[in-house]
Structures are given as structure tokens and as C-alpha cells.
Design a protein around this motif. Structure first.
Motif, PDB file in Angstrom:
ATOM      1  N   ARG A 179       2.045 116.927 -42.912  1.00 42.12           N
ATOM      2  CA  ARG A 179       2.044 117.956 -43.951  1.00 42.12           C
ATOM      3  C   ARG A 179       3.377 117.964 -44.703  1.00 42.12           C
ATOM      4  O   ARG A 179       3.413 118.031 -45.942  1.00 42.12           O
ATOM      5  CB  ARG A 179       1.765 119.323 -43.320  1.00 42.12           C
ATOM      6  N   LYS A 183       3.959 117.070 -48.709  1.00 45.37           N
ATOM      7  CA  LYS A 183       4.644 118.016 -49.593  1.00 45.37           C
ATOM      8  C   LYS A 183       5.826 117.333 -50.290  1.00 45.37           C
ATOM      9  O   LYS A 183       6.074 117.557 -51.474  1.00 45.37           O
ATOM     10  CB  LYS A 183       5.118 119.237 -48.794  1.00 45.37           C
ATOM     11  N   GLN A 200      -2.631 115.796 -53.133  1.00 45.18           N
ATOM     12  CA  GLN A 200      -2.994 117.201 -52.921  1.00 45.18           C
ATOM     13  C   GLN A 200      -4.258 117.319 -52.068  1.00 45.18           C
ATOM     14  O   GLN A 200      -4.339 118.166 -51.171  1.00 45.18           O
ATOM     15  CB  GLN A 200      -3.215 117.894 -54.262  1.00 45.18           C
ATOM     16  N   LEU A 201      -5.238 116.449 -52.333  1.00 46.24           N
ATOM     17  CA  LEU A 201      -6.471 116.460 -51.544  1.00 46.24           C
ATOM     18  C   LEU A 201      -6.190 116.180 -50.070  1.00 46.24           C
ATOM     19  O   LEU A 201      -6.755 116.836 -49.173  1.00 46.24           O
ATOM     20  CB  LEU A 201      -7.457 115.429 -52.092  1.00 46.24           C
ATOM     21  N   ASP A 204      -4.451 119.246 -48.594  1.00 45.92           N
ATOM     22  CA  ASP A 204      -5.426 120.330 -48.368  1.00 45.92           C
ATOM     23  C   ASP A 204      -6.293 120.046 -47.149  1.00 45.92           C
ATOM     24  O   ASP A 204      -6.670 120.965 -46.402  1.00 45.92           O
ATOM     25  CB  ASP A 204      -6.304 120.508 -49.606  1.00 45.92           C
ATOM     26  N   GLY A 207      -4.795 121.253 -44.043  1.00 47.80           N
ATOM     27  CA  GLY A 207      -4.376 122.637 -44.053  1.00 47.80           C
ATOM     28  C   GLY A 207      -3.072 122.891 -44.772  1.00 47.80           C
ATOM     29  O   GLY A 207      -2.335 123.804 -44.415  1.00 47.80           O
ATOM     30  N   GLY A 208      -2.781 122.088 -45.799  1.00 50.79           N
ATOM     31  CA  GLY A 208      -1.551 122.278 -46.541  1.00 50.79           C
ATOM     32  C   GLY A 208      -1.627 123.514 -47.411  1.00 50.79           C
ATOM     33  O   GLY A 208      -2.712 123.945 -47.828  1.00 50.79           O
ATOM     34  N   ALA A 209      -0.433 124.078 -47.708  1.00 50.02           N
ATOM     35  CA  ALA A 209      -0.392 125.310 -48.498  1.00 50.02           C
ATOM     36  C   ALA A 209       0.083 125.082 -49.915  1.00 50.02           C
ATOM     37  O   ALA A 209       0.084 126.002 -50.736  1.00 50.02           O
ATOM     38  CB  ALA A 209       0.529 126.333 -47.825  1.00 50.02           C
ATOM     39  N   LYS A 211       0.275 124.184 -53.780  1.00 53.37           N
ATOM     40  CA  LYS A 211      -0.696 124.343 -54.850  1.00 53.37           C
ATOM     41  C   LYS A 211      -0.708 123.085 -55.719  1.00 53.37           C
ATOM     42  O   LYS A 211       0.308 122.496 -55.984  1.00 53.37           O
ATOM     43  CB  LYS A 211      -0.355 125.546 -55.728  1.00 53.37           C
ATOM     44  N   ALA A 212      -1.894 122.703 -56.161  1.00 53.59           N
ATOM     45  CA  ALA A 212      -2.013 121.549 -57.025  1.00 53.59           C
ATOM     46  C   ALA A 212      -1.387 121.830 -58.362  1.00 53.59           C
ATOM     47  O   ALA A 212      -1.350 122.975 -58.829  1.00 53.59           O
ATOM     48  CB  ALA A 212      -3.491 121.170 -57.211  1.00 53.59           C
TER      49      ALA A 212
END
Length: 214
Positions: A179, A183, A200-201, A204, A207-209, A211-212
Motif C-alpha cells: 500500500r 501511494k 489507483q485500481l 483500491d 484497501g488503499g485510502a 483518492k484517484a
């Protein structure tokens, strides 16, 4: 008569100067001419090398188009062995690595990528390391892949390196580290780069936080 005396004095002065410095001037002239000849010869050699390498690279591309992996491998081998100092050798090695990978020959793919790492320019080396780490990921050689990505890279490759690290860490089930890597990849990847969407996919999916990008 005065003119003749003056002329004789000048001639005597010239002879004296030449006697003192003539050998030095001669050697300097020889060195200059030799350097020019070498420079001209080198440029001609380089042009000939580039022309021949370009012809082989064209053959390689024909093999790629025909999906003839054997032809691609032969052409790439010729280019790297005979014209290894040209950009065509590096491009040919990449093409051969891709062809070998698609043919399931991971050993050949790794050999070509390692050649670029050992012989290419900084930019080509960076790309080769990232791609080789991907091959090592497929072989489940995770530690080797991470080690390959741990060195110094040109700044413009920071996002791609972090992204590849994330892929390997996910395969190792090191989700928190993966993760963080994804990031970092997002932070280092230009917002206009389409690769951000895939990063980003992947973030996600674990469980990444983050934002795209809009």
C-alpha cells in the motif's frame, strides 16, 4: 643592396627560429593532422556501424511483426554482438526480451534485459531493471526483484519503480508495504499519466485510502 641585406637578415632570422623550433612545429602539425584523420575516420566508422545496425534492426522488426521469435532472437544477437555501442542494440534487446517473454522463454528474456542493464545508457538501464523485476515476479523470485529495484534510478522512473515494488510486495502478501509503495507511485506519477488509473485500481484493491486524480 639595402633591401638584399634586410632580406638576408630576415632569412637568417627565420633559419635560426626554425633551427630552434622547427621540430616542435613539425610534430605539432603531425599530431594535429593525425587527430583530424582519426576524428574523420571515427565519424565514418560510426556512420557505417549505425547504418548496418539499422538494417539488422529492420530485420528484427520484421520478425516481431511476423511473430517469428527465432528470427527476432537471431537478429538481436547479431546487433548486440556486432553493434553493441549503438542505440539499435539496446532497442533490439528490449524487443527480443518482449518476444522471448511472449514465447514463454523467460531465460532468454532475462538475458536480453540483463544485457541492457550491463551495457545501456542510464534511461535504458532503468527500464530494463523495471522489466526484469517483472519477469522475476512471474518466476516468484520476489527478493531478487526487490533487490533489483533498490538501487538508484533517474527521478522520472520513481513512479514506475514504486509501482513494480508494490506488485512484488502484494505477491508476498506484504499488504501494508505494498500500500505504501502504491501511494508513493501515485505521488511520483504525473496526474496526466494514464498509468495513474491502474495504480489507483491496484491500491483500491488492497484497501488503499488514496483518492484517484480528477
Amino acid at each position: 643592396m639595402a633591401y638584399d641585406l634586410e632580406e638576408q637578415e630576415q632569412l637568417a632570422s627565420l633559419k635560426s627560429w626554425w633551427s630552434q623550433y622547427g621540430n616542435l612545429v613539425t610534430w605539432l602539425l603531425i599530431i594535429a593532422l593525425a587527430a583530424y584523420a582519426a576524428w574523420t575516420g571515427w565519424n565514418t566508422y560510426q556512420r557505417n556501424q549505425a547504418t548496418q545496425a539499422a538494417q539488422l534492426y529492420e530485420e528484427l522488426q520484421k520478425g516481431v511483426t511476423a511473430k517469428d521469435n527465432q528470427k527476432v532472437q537471431r537478429a538481436a544477437g547479431d546487433i548486440t554482438s556486432r553493434f553493441g555501442k549503438t542505440a539499435y542494440a539496446q532497442m533490439g534487446a528490449f524487443a527480443a526480451a518482449k518476444s522471448a517473454f511472449e514465447a514463454g522463454d523467460l531465460k532468454a528474456a532475462k538475458t536480453h534485459l540483463q544485457w541492457v542493464i550491463d551495457n545501456g545508457s542510464d534511461e535504458y538501464k532503468a527500464i530494463a531493471k523495471i522489466r526484469l523485476a517483472g519477469v522475476l515476479l512471474d518466476e516468484k523470485a520476489y527478493d531478487d526483484g526487490l533487490k533489483l529495484l533498490s538501487g538508484d534510478f533517474p527521478e522520472q522512473f520513481a513512479g514506475a519503480v514504486a509501482d513494480r515494488k508494490g506488485d512484488i510486495l502484494v505477491a508476498q502478501s506484504k499488504i501494508d508495504e505494498a500500500r505504501a509503495a502504491y501511494k508513493t507511485a501515485l505521488d511520483k506519477t504525473n496526474e496526466q499519466n494514464p498509468a495513474r488509473q491502474l495504480i489507483q485500481l491496484k491500491l483500491d484493491a488492497i484497501g488503499g485510502a488514496a483518492k484517484a486524480a480528477a
